[in-house]
Write an enzyme that holds these catalytic residues in place. Sequence first.
Site, PDB file in Angstrom:
ATOM      1  N   SER A  64      10.470  -0.073  -6.569  1.00  0.00           N
ATOM      2  CA  SER A  64       9.325   0.215  -5.687  1.00  0.00           C
ATOM      3  C   SER A  64       9.714   0.489  -4.244  1.00  0.00           C
ATOM      4  O   SER A  64       8.879   0.957  -3.474  1.00  0.00           O
ATOM      5  CB  SER A  64       8.364  -0.969  -5.684  1.00  0.00           C
ATOM      6  OG  SER A  64       7.466  -0.847  -6.734  1.00  0.00           O
ATOM      7  N   LYS A  67       8.952   3.890  -2.842  1.00  0.00           N
ATOM      8  CA  LYS A  67       7.590   4.390  -2.598  1.00  0.00           C
ATOM      9  C   LYS A  67       7.333   4.859  -1.155  1.00  0.00           C
ATOM     10  O   LYS A  67       6.772   5.934  -0.957  1.00  0.00           O
ATOM     11  CB  LYS A  67       6.561   3.333  -3.019  1.00  0.00           C
ATOM     12  CG  LYS A  67       6.503   3.125  -4.537  1.00  0.00           C
ATOM     13  CD  LYS A  67       5.661   1.903  -4.897  1.00  0.00           C
ATOM     14  CE  LYS A  67       5.590   1.674  -6.395  1.00  0.00           C
ATOM     15  NZ  LYS A  67       4.959   0.381  -6.723  1.00  0.00           N
ATOM     16  N   TYR A 191       8.386   9.286 -12.267  1.00  0.00           N
ATOM     17  CA  TYR A 191       8.279   8.099 -11.402  1.00  0.00           C
ATOM     18  C   TYR A 191       9.348   7.064 -11.790  1.00  0.00           C
ATOM     19  O   TYR A 191       9.954   6.417 -10.933  1.00  0.00           O
ATOM     20  CB  TYR A 191       6.862   7.522 -11.530  1.00  0.00           C
ATOM     21  CG  TYR A 191       6.723   6.123 -11.021  1.00  0.00           C
ATOM     22  CD1 TYR A 191       6.720   5.853  -9.651  1.00  0.00           C
ATOM     23  CD2 TYR A 191       6.616   5.048 -11.904  1.00  0.00           C
ATOM     24  CE1 TYR A 191       6.612   4.554  -9.186  1.00  0.00           C
ATOM     25  CE2 TYR A 191       6.509   3.754 -11.450  1.00  0.00           C
ATOM     26  CZ  TYR A 191       6.519   3.508 -10.087  1.00  0.00           C
ATOM     27  OH  TYR A 191       6.424   2.223  -9.626  1.00  0.00           O
ATOM     28  N   TYR A 243       1.937  -5.864  -1.456  1.00  0.00           N
ATOM     29  CA  TYR A 243       0.875  -6.058  -2.462  1.00  0.00           C
ATOM     30  C   TYR A 243      -0.027  -7.244  -2.121  1.00  0.00           C
ATOM     31  O   TYR A 243      -0.527  -7.353  -1.014  1.00  0.00           O
ATOM     32  CB  TYR A 243       1.477  -6.251  -3.857  1.00  0.00           C
ATOM     33  CG  TYR A 243       2.539  -5.267  -4.231  1.00  0.00           C
ATOM     34  CD1 TYR A 243       2.267  -3.902  -4.228  1.00  0.00           C
ATOM     35  CD2 TYR A 243       3.809  -5.671  -4.596  1.00  0.00           C
ATOM     36  CE1 TYR A 243       3.239  -2.989  -4.593  1.00  0.00           C
ATOM     37  CE2 TYR A 243       4.782  -4.758  -4.963  1.00  0.00           C
ATOM     38  CZ  TYR A 243       4.483  -3.426  -4.957  1.00  0.00           C
ATOM     39  OH  TYR A 243       5.446  -2.538  -5.307  1.00  0.00           O
ATOM     40  N   VAL A 261      11.329  -4.679  -7.773  1.00  0.00           N
ATOM     41  CA  VAL A 261      11.551  -5.697  -8.809  1.00  0.00           C
ATOM     42  C   VAL A 261      13.029  -5.857  -9.193  1.00  0.00           C
ATOM     43  O   VAL A 261      13.380  -6.773  -9.921  1.00  0.00           O
ATOM     44  CB  VAL A 261      10.717  -5.443 -10.093  1.00  0.00           C
ATOM     45  CG1 VAL A 261       9.260  -5.778  -9.871  1.00  0.00           C
ATOM     46  CG2 VAL A 261      10.898  -4.021 -10.588  1.00  0.00           C
TER      47      VAL A 261
END
Length: 443
Positions: A64, A67, A191, A243, A261
Amino acid sequence: MRSPIPDFLDETLDRFRPDRSGENADYIPDLAAADPEKLAICISTLDGVEYTSGDADHEFSIQSMSKPFIYGLALEQEGLAGVLEKVGVEPSGEKFNELSLDKKSGRPLNPMINAGAMTIHSLLGDPGAGLAERTEIVRAGLSRFAGRELSIDEEVANGEWREAYRNVAIANMLRSYDIFYDDPDEVVRGYIEQCAITVTVKDLAIMAATLAGGGHNPLTGEQVLSPRVNRQVLAVMMTCGMYDAAGDWMTEIGIPAKSGVSGGVFGVMPGQVGIATFSPRLDRHGTSVRGAKIFQDLSDRLSLHIMDAPEPARSIIRRDRRFVDADGKMVRICSLQGLIQWSGSENVLRAMDEPGSSTNTFVLDLRRVNEINSIARSMLTEALSRMKDDTIRVVLLDPDDMMQCKGPNSALPDVQILDSLKSVKGLKRIRDDRRREMADRAN
Ligand code: GLU
């Protein structure tokens, strides 16, 4: 002298090394199998100096943490309005892989959750660009942030793809709501390839330093993002990057950051440094346990919380003195120092506007100023030209052309610009400025 900074980082890692709490991510086979003992940190300055400790050359997948960078690339390609039409900028307060859309607009809430990130991924390249083309845009784009050619770990990607039920569900939701028109499986696969790009903490720290430096890569010198897009990326990362833990992270640690992660975390202190850590065991939010603790420690010990208020602008005016020249005319010399931003220029304007400060010549001495930002420069330019309208002679003591008044395009064409005070002869001091008197009295 041997810099104490590497020792400081070694000592920091040593303190957090014994912490074995948390678990590796279990839903991507390669991450589940990663050595949980690995621990690394890198801090990169804005001129590309890297301080490292631990397993700084160990490669792991970016996940992530890709992103924010891909968001930046899409913003450069599509423009702010075009991207905002597709993906919002509101924190979701939900888990990263929530199947959710904004109730009012129907768009994914932000580009940091998977729904937003996959939509952003689908914008890359020409409409309908295939998997291979988008994957290469992503790989080449992330490489520009890292300052070296990055590659994709296909084993990581294949492992995630085999069990990508959740992300496939999200992509199908996006397709069914006409958020994109591509084949959902292709978007998920692209992705996942994006998430499987491998980096070290050194790469991540340079990528973070690029964001910290307004989009300028400190290694290659390339302006990867425009300052406006860079600001957008950081603002969204700050509010949405962590998040459902975004509030805790910003209040306690206060370093805009993004976790993945795989166990990486990178943080950006605008105008200062890029920081990256790696340690695979995760907390319940999907953030590295030791990574978060190290960030907390650096924030506390290096005073890196972004909301720690900087020194106020009161020290901008170094001296403000009055003289009479050889012709008996009043001369005022106002000497500034440091970095002048909007609030600092307001200080100067207030001093220039002081009642009873009648003068024939006003000298603005900028020899000790390091920088004037553009808004402060235009405020001062306007104030000086108003002074001239009041028939005051204005002189700039500005050898480094801080006010950008040298040359034919000067905003203050008939202002005299001097490099030193030597040519202003016969000045006789008449009295100290009020500030000095007050200071003396207070002493
Ligand atoms: N590839 C991971 C996923 O989409 C990235 C998640 C993360 O790093 O937070 O599930």
